[in-house]
Design a protein around this motif. Structure first.
Motif, PDB file in Angstrom:
ATOM      1  N   ALA A 122      24.899   8.724  14.814  1.00 36.85           N
ATOM      2  CA  ALA A 122      23.695   8.831  15.633  1.00 36.85           C
ATOM      3  C   ALA A 122      23.546  10.185  16.339  1.00 36.85           C
ATOM      4  CB  ALA A 122      23.681   7.714  16.677  1.00 36.85           C
ATOM      5  N   ALA A 123      24.646  10.787  16.739  1.00 35.04           N
ATOM      6  CA  ALA A 123      24.594  12.046  17.488  1.00 35.04           C
ATOM      7  C   ALA A 123      25.875  12.843  17.237  1.00 35.04           C
ATOM      8  CB  ALA A 123      24.413  11.764  18.976  1.00 35.04           C
ATOM      9  N   LEU A 126      18.834   2.318  28.215  1.00 34.16           N
ATOM     10  CA  LEU A 126      18.343   3.192  27.158  1.00 34.16           C
ATOM     11  C   LEU A 126      16.926   2.801  26.774  1.00 34.16           C
ATOM     12  CD1 LEU A 126      21.347   3.601  24.705  1.00 34.16           C
ATOM     13  CD2 LEU A 126      20.418   5.284  26.276  1.00 34.16           C
ATOM     14  N   ASP A 141      13.789   3.505  21.510  1.00 30.04           N
ATOM     15  CA  ASP A 141      14.176   4.331  20.359  1.00 30.04           C
ATOM     16  C   ASP A 141      15.682   4.553  20.299  1.00 30.04           C
ATOM     17  OD1 ASP A 141      11.552   4.532  19.539  1.00 30.04           O
ATOM     18  OD2 ASP A 141      11.233   6.515  20.432  1.00 30.04           O
ATOM     19  N   LYS A 142      16.297   4.878  21.434  1.00 23.61           N
ATOM     20  CA  LYS A 142      17.740   5.112  21.458  1.00 23.61           C
ATOM     21  C   LYS A 142      18.504   3.806  21.263  1.00 23.61           C
ATOM     22  CE  LYS A 142      17.572   9.320  24.178  1.00 23.61           C
ATOM     23  NZ  LYS A 142      17.793   9.936  25.486  1.00 23.61           N
ATOM     24  N   LEU A 174      24.666  10.087  24.537  1.00 23.81           N
ATOM     25  CA  LEU A 174      24.649   8.716  24.041  1.00 23.81           C
ATOM     26  C   LEU A 174      26.051   8.117  24.045  1.00 23.81           C
ATOM     27  CD1 LEU A 174      22.200   8.934  21.002  1.00 23.81           C
ATOM     28  CD2 LEU A 174      21.784   7.929  23.244  1.00 23.81           C
ATOM     29  N   LEU A 233      18.380   3.168  17.622  1.00 22.43           N
ATOM     30  CA  LEU A 233      19.246   4.148  16.955  1.00 22.43           C
ATOM     31  C   LEU A 233      20.707   3.718  17.023  1.00 22.43           C
ATOM     32  CD1 LEU A 233      19.698   7.004  15.672  1.00 22.43           C
ATOM     33  CD2 LEU A 233      19.944   7.845  18.025  1.00 22.43           C
ATOM     34  N   LEU A 234      21.181   3.358  18.212  1.00 22.33           N
ATOM     35  CA  LEU A 234      22.580   2.953  18.350  1.00 22.33           C
ATOM     36  C   LEU A 234      22.845   1.606  17.681  1.00 22.33           C
ATOM     37  CD1 LEU A 234      23.572   4.120  21.943  1.00 22.33           C
ATOM     38  CD2 LEU A 234      24.128   5.160  19.753  1.00 22.33           C
TER      39      LEU A 234
END
Length: 162
Positions: free
Chosen positions: A28-29, A144, A147-148, A69, A151-152
């Protein structure tokens, strides 16, 4: 999830959660992998403060904005590891039930036709959907944005494989 843990269980949860979170961040990051260990130490020393500091984008010199994140991935990983543990305990009970019945029948000298337990346990599509929904919901509870959180949650499901 509600029973008190031994020190060994707590350490195992931390290790599994950290491994899962590292894999999630890698997906993710990936740029956060450089600071992952440091942030993880801060998180485990004081999870609430670490999460609160990262709920909003913080200005970090020269106008650079930093919203990590990693602390959220760690918190979500702890939650998901617990959830999967519960799911696997349920599966283990189902798998063990015939074996226990077979052992009781043998002890009581009753004939048995028990099948051997499966070699591996894979999550069903429904269990994966349940884990994703729970992870996304946990991310939202942690503060969060949607969107985040997605994502996670998606990264966690991706790490768990098919």
């Amino acid at each position: 999830m509600g029973e008190p843990r031994t020190d060994q269980q707590t350490q195992e949860l931390r290790e599994l959660s950290t491994q899962l979170a590292r894999l999630v961040i890698d997906r993710a990051a990936p740029d956060e992998l450089l600071t992952f260990d440091e942030v993880a130490e801060e998180y485990y020393e004081d999870p609430q403060t670490t999460l609160m500091l990262n709920k909003k984008d913080e200005a970090v010199g020269f106008g650079l904005e930093l919203a990590l994140l990693t602390p959220f991935a760690l918190a979500m990983a702890e939650f998901v590891v617990d959830l999967i543990g519960d799911l696997l305990r349920d599966v283990a009970k189902d798998v063990a039930s015939p074996a226990i019945s077979g052992a009781l029948k043998r002890m009581l000298r009753v004939g048995t036709d028990q099948a051997s337990p499966p070699d591996g346990v894979e999550l069903t599509k429904e269990q994966r959907a349940q884990i994703f929904a729970a992870a996304r919901e946990q991310a939202t509870r942690l503060g969060l944005d949607e969107d985040k959180a997605v994502l996670l949650g998606s990264a966690i499901i991706g790490v768990l494989g098919k």
